[in-house]
Design an enzyme around this catalytic site. Structure first.
Site, PDB file in Angstrom:
ATOM      1  N   SER A 109       1.769  -4.204   7.955  1.00 32.74           N
ATOM      2  CA  SER A 109       0.678  -4.028   7.105  1.00 32.74           C
ATOM      3  C   SER A 109      -0.220  -2.893   7.651  1.00 32.74           C
ATOM      4  O   SER A 109      -0.515  -1.982   7.187  1.00 32.74           O
ATOM      5  CB  SER A 109      -0.279  -5.266   6.693  1.00 32.74           C
ATOM      6  OG  SER A 109      -1.455  -4.711   6.215  1.00 32.74           O
ATOM      7  N   HIS A 119       0.776  -1.225  -0.068  1.00 34.28           N
ATOM      8  CA  HIS A 119      -0.056  -0.187  -0.085  1.00 34.28           C
ATOM      9  C   HIS A 119       0.824   1.401  -0.019  1.00 34.28           C
ATOM     10  O   HIS A 119       0.222   2.341  -0.143  1.00 34.28           O
ATOM     11  CB  HIS A 119      -1.039   0.054   1.061  1.00 34.28           C
ATOM     12  CG  HIS A 119      -0.208   0.149   2.423  1.00 34.28           C
ATOM     13  ND1 HIS A 119      -0.159  -0.952   3.440  1.00 34.28           N
ATOM     14  CD2 HIS A 119       0.056   1.401   3.277  1.00 34.28           C
ATOM     15  CE1 HIS A 119       0.304  -0.658   4.511  1.00 34.28           C
ATOM     16  NE2 HIS A 119       0.568   0.645   4.520  1.00 34.28           N
ATOM     17  N   SER A 139       3.809   1.654   9.289  1.00 33.67           N
ATOM     18  CA  SER A 139       3.599   0.561   8.321  1.00 33.67           C
ATOM     19  C   SER A 139       4.973   0.504   7.380  1.00 33.67           C
ATOM     20  O   SER A 139       5.738   1.231   7.185  1.00 33.67           O
ATOM     21  CB  SER A 139       2.806   1.138   7.403  1.00 33.67           C
ATOM     22  OG  SER A 139       1.222   0.733   7.839  1.00 33.67           O
ATOM     23  N   GLY A 157       2.574   5.708  10.949  1.00 38.26           N
ATOM     24  CA  GLY A 157       3.858   5.951  10.465  1.00 38.26           C
ATOM     25  C   GLY A 157       4.861   4.720  10.786  1.00 38.26           C
ATOM     26  O   GLY A 157       5.950   4.828  10.443  1.00 38.26           O
ATOM     27  N   ASP A 213      -0.447  -7.418   0.794  1.00 37.33           N
ATOM     28  CA  ASP A 213       0.044  -6.085   1.034  1.00 37.33           C
ATOM     29  C   ASP A 213       1.357  -6.187   0.937  1.00 37.33           C
ATOM     30  O   ASP A 213       2.273  -6.022   1.988  1.00 37.33           O
ATOM     31  CB  ASP A 213      -0.213  -5.687   2.452  1.00 37.33           C
ATOM     32  CG  ASP A 213      -0.276  -4.178   2.699  1.00 37.33           C
ATOM     33  OD1 ASP A 213      -0.457  -3.596   3.682  1.00 37.33           O
ATOM     34  OD2 ASP A 213       0.324  -3.451   1.765  1.00 37.33           O
TER      35      ASP A 213
END
Length: 375
Positions: free
Chosen positions: A344, A224, A329, A327, A248
């Site tokens: 994720s 993402h 991910s 912040g 992801d």
């Protein structure tokens, strides 16, 4: 995602609403094996285990050594039990390994030494098939997540605001009530885009995300974070692969002059070596690196979880008790020096605790034919 793909990835399904958060324009116990040498324990891990899980410093190295040995034993038992295998979990503090099976007579000989056998009604494959049925039925926005809870031999289905939506989904899918536990999710998980694993990088000079793990020619990260073809800076590169939702994961090929290294930032002024990617067992200690909350630890709760973010459903994720915040991910999840996955999304925070999901690193490497950089 096909049912066969869900089975292959040990899918336990989850449903959550997610919010993409971007940074704007650049502005052990008894039974454990002998303790591993201190040099094999990543710098800062003992401090983080004591802070986050209350693990006594004097026991931390022994417990980590135990869980590494347990991972090898569980892998052997998984192969030996075949279709009767129903999952495994460890308790590093007690130094115990539990293996669930529908055919306990198969746990015998040398592989049974030091293992507690748990007899259950359903195999892991059967539980995963029930989860696949939920996926096929479609997860409503109010259902936060589902996953296989191997210690209870059940699917856990969580819904936001109570268990009503979860109960309706289970009934509509025709799942047996004795195979499911309904639970309320405190809030809907969301993606953590503004993340750093070892280092920060920027997408299209506008948003910031994280380097998950270095691979030959670049690094892997959360899908993402960017679409195929999106340019990156610091380091300079280009997204050559990206899958989200459904999965992801993504990978970035870096330009000449950038050197991928098998290291993860430990936010204690040093780095953690990455020496491989052997999967840890359910119950094992794991730690995550991220730019908002730094180095945080917890335990593995389940594999193959499905999560429903607002952007769509993602399957095959690792469910953990590690906290994270916007912040974080895309960051790195490790068990000792073994790479586990990239951040994720999740729910909660590092003040009150939470649940965080990770895309398994092995699947990313396989999907794109990549080689993990180790040190």
């Amino acid at each position: 995602m096909t049912t066969s793909a869900v089975r292959t990835r040990r899918a336990a399904t989850v449903a959550l609403a997610a919010l993409a958060l971007l940074v704007g324009p650049l502005a052990a116990g008894g039974g454990a094996s002998a303790a591993a040498p201190a040099g094999d324990v990543p710098e800062g891990m003992v401090d983080a285990l004591e802070r986050d899980l209350g693990v006594p410093r004097a026991e931390a190295v022994q417990r980590l050594s135990f869980q590494a040995d347990a991972a090898t034993r569980v892998r052997t038992l998984t192969q030996a039990l075949g279709t009767s295998y129903a999952g495994a979990w460890v308790d590093p503090a007690a130094g115990t390994v539990h293996v669930a099976t529908t055919t306990p007579s198969k746990v015998r000989g040398p592989m049974a030494a030091g293992v507690t056998t748990v007899t259950v009604d359903r195999s892991l494959a059967q539980l995963e098939q029930l989860g696949a049925t939920l996926d096929a039925a479609g997860l409503p926005a109010t259902v936060a997540t589902w996953y296989v809870d191997v210690p209870t031999n059940k699917l856990v289905v969580e819904a936001v605001g109570g268990t009503g939506a979860a109960a309706e989904l289970v009934a509509a899918a025709g799942l047996p009530a004795d195979a499911v536990t309904l639970a309320a999710a405190p809030e809907a998980p969301r993606t953590f885009i503004d993340v750093i694993g070892g280092n920060a990088y920027y997408i299209s000079s506008r948003t910031r995300c994280s380097v998950g793990f270095a691979v030959q020619g670049g690094f892997v990260t959360a899908g993402h974070c960017g679409a195929v073809g999106a340019p990156t800076t610091s380091p300079t590169g280009t997204f050559r692969g990206s899958s989200f939702p459904g999965n992801d994961y993504g990978w970035v090929q870096v330009a000449a002059g950038n050197t991928p290294r098998g290291l993860v930032n430990n936010y204690s002024g040093g780095t953690v070596r990455v020496t491989g990617s052997q999967q840890a067992a359910v119950g094992a200690y794991v730690c995550r690196s991220g730019s908002t909350t730094g180095w945080r630890c917890g335990t593995v709760q389940a594999y193959g979880s499905t999560v429903r973010y607002s952007q769509g459903t993602v399957s095959g994720l690792i469910r953990t008790t590690v906290c994270a915040e916007p912040g974080d991910s895309g960051g790195s999840l490790v068990a000792g020096t073994q790479a586990q996955g990239v951040t994720s999304g999740g729910s909660g925070n590092c003040r009150t605790g939470g649940t965080t999901y990770f895309q398994p690193v092995g699947e990313i490497l396989q999907a794109y034919g990549l080689r993990l950089v180790t040190s």
